[in-house]
Scaffold this motif. Structure first.
Motif, PDB file in Angstrom:
ATOM      1  N   GLY A  38      53.526  23.311  13.217  1.00 50.62           N
ATOM      2  CA  GLY A  38      54.570  22.223  13.218  1.00 50.62           C
ATOM      3  C   GLY A  38      54.900  22.038  15.187  1.00 50.62           C
ATOM      4  N   GLY A  39      55.453  23.291  15.016  1.00 49.56           N
ATOM      5  CA  GLY A  39      56.173  23.536  16.363  1.00 49.56           C
ATOM      6  C   GLY A  39      54.285  23.447  17.473  1.00 49.56           C
ATOM      7  N   LEU A  40      53.373  23.769  17.122  1.00 53.17           N
ATOM      8  CA  LEU A  40      52.064  24.281  17.966  1.00 53.17           C
ATOM      9  C   LEU A  40      51.384  22.374  17.810  1.00 53.17           C
ATOM     10  CD1 LEU A  40      50.951  26.837  16.219  1.00 53.17           C
ATOM     11  CD2 LEU A  40      51.614  26.921  18.113  1.00 53.17           C
ATOM     12  N   LEU A  41      51.844  21.745  16.830  1.00 53.16           N
ATOM     13  CA  LEU A  41      51.600  20.490  17.289  1.00 53.16           C
ATOM     14  C   LEU A  41      52.683  19.506  18.274  1.00 53.16           C
ATOM     15  CD1 LEU A  41      49.935  19.657  13.312  1.00 53.16           C
ATOM     16  CD2 LEU A  41      48.781  20.492  15.718  1.00 53.16           C
ATOM     17  N   GLY A  42      53.438  20.224  18.767  1.00 51.80           N
ATOM     18  CA  GLY A  42      54.893  19.248  19.517  1.00 51.80           C
ATOM     19  C   GLY A  42      54.683  18.604  20.488  1.00 51.80           C
ATOM     20  N   PHE A  43      53.800  17.960  20.636  1.00 49.69           N
ATOM     21  CA  PHE A  43      53.637  16.901  21.701  1.00 49.69           C
ATOM     22  C   PHE A  43      52.969  15.992  20.634  1.00 49.69           C
ATOM     23  CE2 PHE A  43      49.653  19.121  20.383  1.00 49.69           C
ATOM     24  CZ  PHE A  43      48.299  17.895  19.793  1.00 49.69           C
ATOM     25  N   LEU A  44      53.199  15.764  19.419  1.00 46.96           N
ATOM     26  CA  LEU A  44      52.835  14.707  18.893  1.00 46.96           C
ATOM     27  C   LEU A  44      54.195  13.993  18.311  1.00 46.96           C
ATOM     28  CD1 LEU A  44      50.436  16.358  16.177  1.00 46.96           C
ATOM     29  CD2 LEU A  44      49.776  14.741  18.043  1.00 46.96           C
ATOM     30  N   PRO A  45      54.645  13.270  18.047  1.00 50.71           N
ATOM     31  CA  PRO A  45      55.842  12.389  16.932  1.00 50.71           C
ATOM     32  C   PRO A  45      56.706  12.565  16.250  1.00 50.71           C
ATOM     33  CG  PRO A  45      54.446  10.578  18.005  1.00 50.71           C
ATOM     34  CD  PRO A  45      53.682  11.698  17.851  1.00 50.71           C
ATOM     35  N   ILE A  46      58.046  13.321  17.019  1.00 46.56           N
ATOM     36  CA  ILE A  46      58.957  13.484  15.004  1.00 46.56           C
ATOM     37  C   ILE A  46      58.719  15.173  15.484  1.00 46.56           C
ATOM     38  CG2 ILE A  46      58.950  13.624  13.265  1.00 46.56           C
ATOM     39  CD1 ILE A  46      59.199  11.002  13.946  1.00 46.56           C
ATOM     40  N   LEU A  47      57.490  15.687  15.609  1.00 45.17           N
ATOM     41  CA  LEU A  47      57.622  16.984  15.716  1.00 45.17           C
ATOM     42  C   LEU A  47      57.542  17.494  17.119  1.00 45.17           C
ATOM     43  CD1 LEU A  47      53.944  17.762  14.112  1.00 45.17           C
ATOM     44  CD2 LEU A  47      55.939  17.805  12.693  1.00 45.17           C
ATOM     45  N   GLY A  48      58.345  18.891  17.450  1.00 48.19           N
ATOM     46  CA  GLY A  48      58.472  19.472  18.778  1.00 48.19           C
ATOM     47  C   GLY A  48      57.959  20.744  18.531  1.00 48.19           C
ATOM     48  N   PHE A  49      58.125  21.004  20.224  1.00 46.71           N
ATOM     49  CA  PHE A  49      57.984  22.368  19.864  1.00 46.71           C
ATOM     50  C   PHE A  49      59.603  23.070  19.717  1.00 46.71           C
ATOM     51  CE2 PHE A  49      54.978  20.947  23.449  1.00 46.71           C
ATOM     52  CZ  PHE A  49      54.886  21.497  23.001  1.00 46.71           C
ATOM     53  N   TRP A  50      60.570  22.669  19.334  1.00 43.71           N
ATOM     54  CA  TRP A  50      61.900  23.305  19.297  1.00 43.71           C
ATOM     55  C   TRP A  50      61.666  24.401  17.714  1.00 43.71           C
ATOM     56  CZ3 TRP A  50      63.535  21.493  14.475  1.00 43.71           C
ATOM     57  CH2 TRP A  50      62.769  20.372  14.277  1.00 43.71           C
ATOM     58  N   MET A  51      60.646  23.525  16.750  1.00 44.66           N
ATOM     59  CA  MET A  51      59.830  24.445  15.672  1.00 44.66           C
ATOM     60  C   MET A  51      60.062  25.231  14.889  1.00 44.66           C
ATOM     61  SD  MET A  51      58.885  20.692  13.962  1.00 44.66           S
ATOM     62  CE  MET A  51      58.341  21.031  12.199  1.00 44.66           C
ATOM     63  N   ILE A  52      59.441  25.701  16.567  1.00 38.57           N
ATOM     64  CA  ILE A  52      59.188  26.746  16.914  1.00 38.57           C
ATOM     65  C   ILE A  52      60.091  28.460  16.635  1.00 38.57           C
ATOM     66  CG2 ILE A  52      57.537  28.771  17.853  1.00 38.57           C
ATOM     67  CD1 ILE A  52      55.906  26.515  18.966  1.00 38.57           C
ATOM     68  N   PRO A  53      60.927  28.374  17.777  1.00 44.76           N
ATOM     69  CA  PRO A  53      61.741  29.723  17.348  1.00 44.76           C
ATOM     70  C   PRO A  53      62.895  29.298  15.632  1.00 44.76           C
ATOM     71  CG  PRO A  53      62.499  28.569  18.859  1.00 44.76           C
ATOM     72  CD  PRO A  53      61.186  27.284  18.645  1.00 44.76           C
ATOM     73  N   VAL A  54      63.057  28.005  15.237  1.00 45.69           N
ATOM     74  CA  VAL A  54      63.337  27.535  14.035  1.00 45.69           C
ATOM     75  C   VAL A  54      62.219  28.112  12.291  1.00 45.69           C
ATOM     76  CG1 VAL A  54      64.690  25.971  12.568  1.00 45.69           C
ATOM     77  CG2 VAL A  54      64.532  25.731  15.150  1.00 45.69           C
ATOM     78  N   GLY A  55      61.675  28.260  12.846  1.00 41.22           N
ATOM     79  CA  GLY A  55      60.025  28.711  12.204  1.00 41.22           C
ATOM     80  C   GLY A  55      60.378  30.548  12.579  1.00 41.22           C
TER      81      GLY A  55
END
Length: 93
Positions: A38-55
């Protein structure tokens, strides 16, 4: 009959707060991978690059290589903060 200890769920600490993770290892793995994807798709609405470190943080509970990386980052960050606190202030002219 002996009293049994409750099984403690894994938890992670982010910004001084503890967050409980799912008790199932497979569920944590799926959640961690899903957060990274989901973080890799961070350019889409709702998803974000913040998801990568959390994952990665979620995966660090079960994967030793990710855990070592998290620990190294934690030690580096702690040393950096200590060095900033101990730095003598320069005299003003």
């Amino acid at each position: 009959m002996e009293p049994t200890q409750p099984i403690s769920r894994p938890k992670v600490k982010i910004l001084g707060r503890h967050f409980h993770l799912p008790g199932s290892r497979w569920l944590r793995m799926i959640l961690g991978v899903a957060m990274i994807v989901g973080g890799l798709l961070g350019f889409l609405p709702i998803l974000g690059f913040w998801m990568i470190p959390v994952g990665l943080l979620i995966l660090s509970v079960d994967i030793p290589a990710v855990r070592r990386g998290r620990r190294k980052l934690s030690v580096w960050w702690g040393r950096r903060r200590q060095a900033g606190k101990q730095a003598p202030s320069e005299p003003t002219s």
